[in-house]
Design a protein around this motif. Structure first.
Motif, PDB file in Angstrom:
ATOM      1  N   TYR A   1       1.026  -1.274   0.053  1.00  0.00           N
ATOM      2  CA  TYR A   1       0.201   0.068  -0.005  1.00  0.00           C
ATOM      3  C   TYR A   1       0.953   1.369  -0.153  1.00  0.00           C
ATOM      4  O   TYR A   1       0.441   2.176  -0.680  1.00  0.00           O
ATOM      5  CB  TYR A   1      -1.193   0.035   1.163  1.00  0.00           C
ATOM      6  CG  TYR A   1      -1.952   1.238   1.460  1.00  0.00           C
ATOM      7  CD1 TYR A   1      -3.323   1.102   0.816  1.00  0.00           C
ATOM      8  CD2 TYR A   1      -1.417   2.209   1.719  1.00  0.00           C
ATOM      9  CE1 TYR A   1      -4.083   2.170   1.014  1.00  0.00           C
ATOM     10  CE2 TYR A   1      -2.348   3.491   1.958  1.00  0.00           C
ATOM     11  CZ  TYR A   1      -3.696   3.280   1.690  1.00  0.00           C
ATOM     12  OH  TYR A   1      -4.574   4.217   1.997  1.00  0.00           O
ATOM     13  N   MET A   2       1.838   1.360   0.955  1.00  0.00           N
ATOM     14  CA  MET A   2       2.622   2.160   1.185  1.00  0.00           C
ATOM     15  C   MET A   2       3.593   2.669  -0.269  1.00  0.00           C
ATOM     16  O   MET A   2       3.783   3.766  -0.762  1.00  0.00           O
ATOM     17  CB  MET A   2       3.662   2.207   2.187  1.00  0.00           C
ATOM     18  CG  MET A   2       3.118   2.343   3.486  1.00  0.00           C
ATOM     19  SD  MET A   2       2.076   3.703   3.811  1.00  0.00           S
ATOM     20  CE  MET A   2       1.229   3.565   5.076  1.00  0.00           C
ATOM     21  N   LEU A   3       3.894   1.674  -0.808  1.00  0.00           N
ATOM     22  CA  LEU A   3       4.620   1.713  -2.421  1.00  0.00           C
ATOM     23  C   LEU A   3       3.849   2.281  -3.207  1.00  0.00           C
ATOM     24  O   LEU A   3       4.231   3.069  -4.190  1.00  0.00           O
ATOM     25  CB  LEU A   3       5.096   0.163  -2.852  1.00  0.00           C
ATOM     26  CG  LEU A   3       6.501  -0.543  -1.981  1.00  0.00           C
ATOM     27  CD1 LEU A   3       6.470  -1.688  -2.632  1.00  0.00           C
ATOM     28  CD2 LEU A   3       7.635   0.607  -2.407  1.00  0.00           C
TER      29      LEU A   3
ATOM     30  N   GLU B   1      -5.704   5.637  -3.033  1.00  0.00           N
ATOM     31  CA  GLU B   1      -5.860   6.053  -1.784  1.00  0.00           C
ATOM     32  C   GLU B   1      -7.042   5.587  -1.033  1.00  0.00           C
ATOM     33  O   GLU B   1      -7.943   6.558  -0.252  1.00  0.00           O
ATOM     34  CB  GLU B   1      -6.073   7.845  -1.496  1.00  0.00           C
ATOM     35  CG  GLU B   1      -4.682   8.207  -2.124  1.00  0.00           C
ATOM     36  CD  GLU B   1      -4.566   9.873  -2.148  1.00  0.00           C
ATOM     37  OE1 GLU B   1      -5.666  10.418  -2.125  1.00  0.00           O
ATOM     38  OE2 GLU B   1      -3.656  10.610  -2.269  1.00  0.00           O
TER      39      GLU B   1
ATOM     40  N   HIS C   1       1.450   4.100  -2.537  1.00  0.00           N
ATOM     41  CA  HIS C   1       0.783   5.560  -2.525  1.00  0.00           C
ATOM     42  C   HIS C   1       2.089   6.617  -2.384  1.00  0.00           C
ATOM     43  O   HIS C   1       1.855   7.603  -2.990  1.00  0.00           O
ATOM     44  CB  HIS C   1       0.596   5.681  -0.885  1.00  0.00           C
ATOM     45  CG  HIS C   1      -0.254   7.054  -0.516  1.00  0.00           C
ATOM     46  ND1 HIS C   1      -1.291   7.468  -0.925  1.00  0.00           N
ATOM     47  CD2 HIS C   1       0.287   7.829   0.415  1.00  0.00           C
ATOM     48  CE1 HIS C   1      -1.552   8.471  -0.358  1.00  0.00           C
ATOM     49  NE2 HIS C   1      -0.597   8.606   0.356  1.00  0.00           N
ATOM     50  N   TYR C   2       3.299   6.104  -2.196  1.00  0.00           N
ATOM     51  CA  TYR C   2       4.348   7.143  -1.968  1.00  0.00           C
ATOM     52  C   TYR C   2       5.563   6.787  -3.017  1.00  0.00           C
ATOM     53  O   TYR C   2       6.235   7.735  -3.394  1.00  0.00           O
ATOM     54  CB  TYR C   2       5.139   6.968  -0.614  1.00  0.00           C
ATOM     55  CG  TYR C   2       4.174   7.452   0.408  1.00  0.00           C
ATOM     56  CD1 TYR C   2       4.145   8.907   0.780  1.00  0.00           C
ATOM     57  CD2 TYR C   2       3.369   6.611   1.376  1.00  0.00           C
ATOM     58  CE1 TYR C   2       3.086   9.207   1.757  1.00  0.00           C
ATOM     59  CE2 TYR C   2       2.893   6.805   2.470  1.00  0.00           C
ATOM     60  CZ  TYR C   2       2.617   8.154   2.748  1.00  0.00           C
ATOM     61  OH  TYR C   2       1.775   8.667   3.614  1.00  0.00           O
ATOM     62  N   ALA C   3       5.630   5.543  -3.529  1.00  0.00           N
ATOM     63  CA  ALA C   3       6.706   5.312  -4.298  1.00  0.00           C
ATOM     64  C   ALA C   3       6.397   4.445  -5.774  1.00  0.00           C
ATOM     65  O   ALA C   3       6.956   3.599  -6.062  1.00  0.00           O
ATOM     66  CB  ALA C   3       7.734   4.498  -3.751  1.00  0.00           C
TER      67      ALA C   3
ATOM     68  N   GLY D   1      -3.084   1.318  -2.716  1.00  0.00           N
ATOM     69  CA  GLY D   1      -2.200   2.835  -2.163  1.00  0.00           C
ATOM     70  C   GLY D   1      -2.363   3.901  -3.248  1.00  0.00           C
ATOM     71  O   GLY D   1      -2.436   5.183  -2.814  1.00  0.00           O
ATOM     72  N   VAL D   2      -2.195   3.641  -4.401  1.00  0.00           N
ATOM     73  CA  VAL D   2      -2.335   4.589  -5.587  1.00  0.00           C
ATOM     74  C   VAL D   2      -3.881   5.209  -5.479  1.00  0.00           C
ATOM     75  O   VAL D   2      -3.936   6.493  -5.501  1.00  0.00           O
ATOM     76  CB  VAL D   2      -2.267   4.018  -6.953  1.00  0.00           C
ATOM     77  CG1 VAL D   2      -2.548   5.117  -7.949  1.00  0.00           C
ATOM     78  CG2 VAL D   2      -0.864   3.413  -7.091  1.00  0.00           C
TER      79      VAL D   2
END
Length: 203
Positions: A71-73, A133, A75-77, A130-131
């Protein structure tokens, strides 16, 4: 390559560090690894049935943490890390299709089905969540419920029936996945024709 990767993952079940490897595989399958943790979990639970629920707990916790990492990947990367990973495994087109056609309601449904039956592949859905949100709280709860249910159900079945159920799962995995896909399609059609399609998909 895929067969060698599968055989290598299966070989880990006989090692003294099998529990550690189970946690590692369950963690990375959610974002960067192709082989599901079930491949390692099944022979471990068969070899030590009294520890099947313990293995299920290890796999669930690690898989949820891996889902959070995915999820974090997303969202952020996404551009720097997640996109190259999806491209390497040939999953980028599938991801882009879901990204363009899936609304938030359907994505929440897919979070559950991917956790239960790898449909669609977990890594695609966790990164997409993640993308897009998606609510982080819902994401975590869906991971715990769906992935926990999968591993605990396998642990229960393997303790009760042993090798026969393992053979059934391995032979009929495609059929089981197809049944889940059919349920998803029926749910999608029900939502679409109930006038809620705009909130479900943009395609």
């Amino acid at each position: 390559m895929l067969r060698r990767l599968y055989d290598w993952t299966l070989s880990l079940a006989g090692r003294k560090t099998a529990e550690l490897w189970l946690a590692v595989i369950a963690f990375v399958e959610s974002s960067v690894f192709l082989i599901p943790a079930d491949v390692l979990f099944l022979p471990m639970a068969l070899a030590r049935p009294k520890h099947a629920y313990r293995f299920a707990l290890i796999a669930t916790v690690a898989s949820v943490l891996g889902g959070i990492a995915g999820y974090m990947l997303g969202h952020y990367a996404f551009e720097a890390i997640a996109k190259p990973v999806l491209s390497f495994y040939g999953k980028l087109d599938d991801f882009e299709h879901l990204r363009q056609c899936t609304g938030e309601d359907t994505l929440m449904l897919l979070l559950v089905t991917s956790g239960l039956a790898h449909l669609p592949p977990i890594k695609i859905v966790t990164i997409l969540a993640g993308v897009a949100e998606v609510s982080f709280l819902f994401f975590v709860i869906s991971c715990i419920v769906a992935r926990g249910a999968r591993f605990l159900a396998l642990a229960w079945a393997l303790r009760r029936w042993g090798d026969p159920i393992r053979n059934f799962i391995e032979r009929r995995l495609g059929l089981l996945a197809a049944m889940v896909a059919g349920i998803i399609i029926l749910l999608y059609m029900a939502i679409k024709y109930s006038g809620l399609a705009g909130s479900v998909t943009s395609c």
